[in-house]
Design a protein around this motif. Structure first.
Motif, short mmCIF file in Angstrom:
data_model
loop_
_atom_site.label_atom_id
_atom_site.label_comp_id
_atom_site.label_asym_id
_atom_site.label_seq_id
_atom_site.Cartn_x
_atom_site.Cartn_y
_atom_site.Cartn_z
N UNK A 80 0.81 -1.23 0.00
CA UNK A 80 0.00 0.00 0.00
C UNK A 80 0.84 1.28 0.00
N UNK A 81 1.71 1.45 1.03
CA UNK A 81 2.47 2.70 1.09
C UNK A 81 3.88 2.49 0.54
N UNK A 82 4.36 3.50 -0.16
CA UNK A 82 5.73 3.46 -0.69
C UNK A 82 6.52 4.62 -0.09
N UNK A 83 7.62 4.30 0.57
CA UNK A 83 8.51 5.34 1.08
C UNK A 83 9.57 5.58 0.01
N UNK A 84 9.82 6.86 -0.27
CA UNK A 84 10.76 7.19 -1.35
C UNK A 84 11.99 7.87 -0.77
N UNK A 85 13.13 7.27 -1.02
CA UNK A 85 14.40 7.86 -0.58
C UNK A 85 15.22 8.27 -1.79
N UNK A 86 16.05 9.27 -1.61
CA UNK A 86 16.98 9.58 -2.69
C UNK A 86 17.99 8.44 -2.82
N UNK A 87 18.29 8.10 -4.05
CA UNK A 87 19.34 7.13 -4.34
C UNK A 87 20.61 7.94 -4.57
N UNK A 88 21.60 7.69 -3.76
CA UNK A 88 22.83 8.47 -3.90
C UNK A 88 23.86 7.68 -4.67
N UNK A 89 24.70 8.41 -5.37
CA UNK A 89 25.60 7.79 -6.33
C UNK A 89 27.05 7.86 -5.84
N UNK A 90 27.47 6.75 -5.28
CA UNK A 90 28.83 6.65 -4.78
C UNK A 90 29.17 5.18 -4.69
N UNK A 91 29.81 4.78 -3.60
CA UNK A 91 29.98 3.34 -3.43
C UNK A 91 29.40 2.87 -2.10
N UNK A 92 28.88 1.64 -2.17
CA UNK A 92 28.22 1.00 -1.06
C UNK A 92 29.27 0.53 -0.05
N UNK A 93 29.06 0.89 1.20
CA UNK A 93 29.93 0.34 2.25
C UNK A 93 29.08 -0.21 3.38
N UNK A 94 29.58 -1.26 3.98
CA UNK A 94 28.99 -1.78 5.21
C UNK A 94 30.03 -1.55 6.29
N UNK A 95 29.65 -0.74 7.27
CA UNK A 95 30.61 -0.40 8.31
C UNK A 95 30.22 -1.13 9.58
#
Ligand code: ATP
Ligand code: MG
Length: 373
Positions: A80-95
């Protein structure tokens, strides 16, 4: 390592894990801590999954599927609901923190020495003191991102934006609300939450958002179910699709064919779904055409006047050791790069890096000399 216990946590048998070692699973003994790294997705374990020598696991960040037609994809995918976030363009990190040390993992499951230094600088130590099990999933962006340099974000150097949270030894992520709450609690930057829409009105709202982001050179959006019932979907602006193409055509022999085709196809679907006027469609065609031809011409002209085809990037480090380690890190991932002498600045060093784009360089030279395609 206790392989019995690890395979149990991974949800596979010990024999299976043994069998994968050396093929889909690689050992990495540098930098510390040592780890096992899933190079490919296998047995339901996401590529980029890492098992540290203390037995702790950080699962790979899941792939995000892409909508080509916004309205039908949203209708089909979300409840039903869609949350919209900006997609940022860089590299993915898991810290995360391993035995008290903060490390930043790349998408592929390597510890990146530069990203690790950046993470240690930007992320308060108390985060991992208070949450020793947490994994911060985020995007590193900015002009001093040596993988994806972009000067469209409000930073002169490189910054970290949180977009998800997970825990060591667990595959699930905590979702939109918990992530943004956590970011507020620890004064972290997070990818902008641009709105929450009922699925009926979402396509129109998202179209408007993506057009606006595009005009600012931004990449696009990631759509998320705020209750985490469906995996996220991504959708990008025409400017970003064309920006990718411009980079790829500049270095045309170093990208896979699918990289080019998929981006051109996105433009076709967007043009149809957004019901463009003849004029708008012409403008899109011009943008698309220019992003293909102009960088290509530039590359050929540079080579023909004797220049090498290179990409210049830069990083800023506090310790020269980080720069040395980052140089080694790039080399081991097959990149040829020349690191200039460090230039001291306020609180560390600026290092200019010239990446050699070998395949495009050599191919262009050969073609200019009359070699056949
Ligand atoms: P994937 O395999 O996930 O499709 P990809 O390497 O093709 O990855 P992208 O097309 O950039 O990457 O799309 C997914 C990536 O977008 C995520 O892995 C993440 O690094 C990045 N990203 C940026 N902003 C967000 C956000 N708000 N939410 C989720 N991911 C984000
Ligand atoms: Mg990306």
């Amino acid at each position: 390592m206790n392989l019995e216990r690890i395979s149990e946590k991974l949800g596979i048998t010990k024999e299976r894990l043994d069998g994968l070692q050396g093929t889909a699973v690689k050992r990495s003994s540098w930098p510390e801590p040592r780890l096992l790294r899933f190079e490919k997705t296998t047995s339901g374990i996401e590529a980029g999954t890492v098992v540290f020598e203390n037995g702790e696991i950080v699962f790979g960040y899941p792939k995000i599927r892409r909508a080509l037609m916004l309205a039908p994809a949203i209708k089909k995918h979300f409840s039903d609901v869609v949350a919209v976030e900006e997609k940022m363009n860089g590299h993915n990190v898991r810290v995360t923190s391993v035995d008290g040390e903060t490390v930043a993992l790349t998408r592929g499951g390597f510890i990146c020495p530069y990203s690790t230094e950046v993470a240690r600088r930007l992320l308060a130590e108390e985060i991992f003191e208070e949450h020793p099990g947490v994994v911060l999933c985020g995007e590193m962006v900015g002009p001093e991102n040596p993988y994806v340099p972009k000067d469209i974000y409000p930073t002169e150097t490189i910054d970290f934006y949180l977009f998800d949270l997970s825990r060591k030894n667990g595959k699930s992520t905590l979702g939109v609300y918990k992530t943004h709450e956590f970011a507020r609690d620890y004064s972290l930057k997070a990818t902008a939450l641009l709105g929450e829409f009922r699925k009926e009105s979402a396509p129109e709202r998202i179209e408007h958002i993506v057009r606006k982001l595009g005009r600012r050179g931004r990449e696009g959006v990631v759509m998320k179910d705020p209750e985490n019932r469906a995996p996220p979907l991504k959708y990008t602006s025409s400017e970003s699709n064309c920006g990718d193409l411009a980079v790829a055509f500049r270095y045309y022999n170093d990208y896979a064919l699918d990289f080019f085709v998929s981006r051109a196809v996105r433009e076709g679907f967007q043009s149809v779904e957004w019901n463009e006027s003849e004029e708008e469609r012409k403008a899109r065609a011009l943008r698309l055409g220019e992003s293909i031809l102009l960088p290509l011409v530039d590359t050929i002209q540079r080579k023909s006047s004797g220049e090498n085809i290179v990409q210049k990037v830069q990083i800023r480090v506090k310790s020269l050791q980080t720069a040395k380690e980052f140089e080694y890190h790039l080399h081991r991932s097959g990149m040829r790069a020349i690191f200039d002498q460090p230039e001291p600045d306020d609180d560390g060093y600026l290092i200019r890096i010239t990446k050699l784009i070998m395949s495009t360089n050599d191919k262009t030279q050969a073609l200019l000399e009359g070699e056949m395609w």
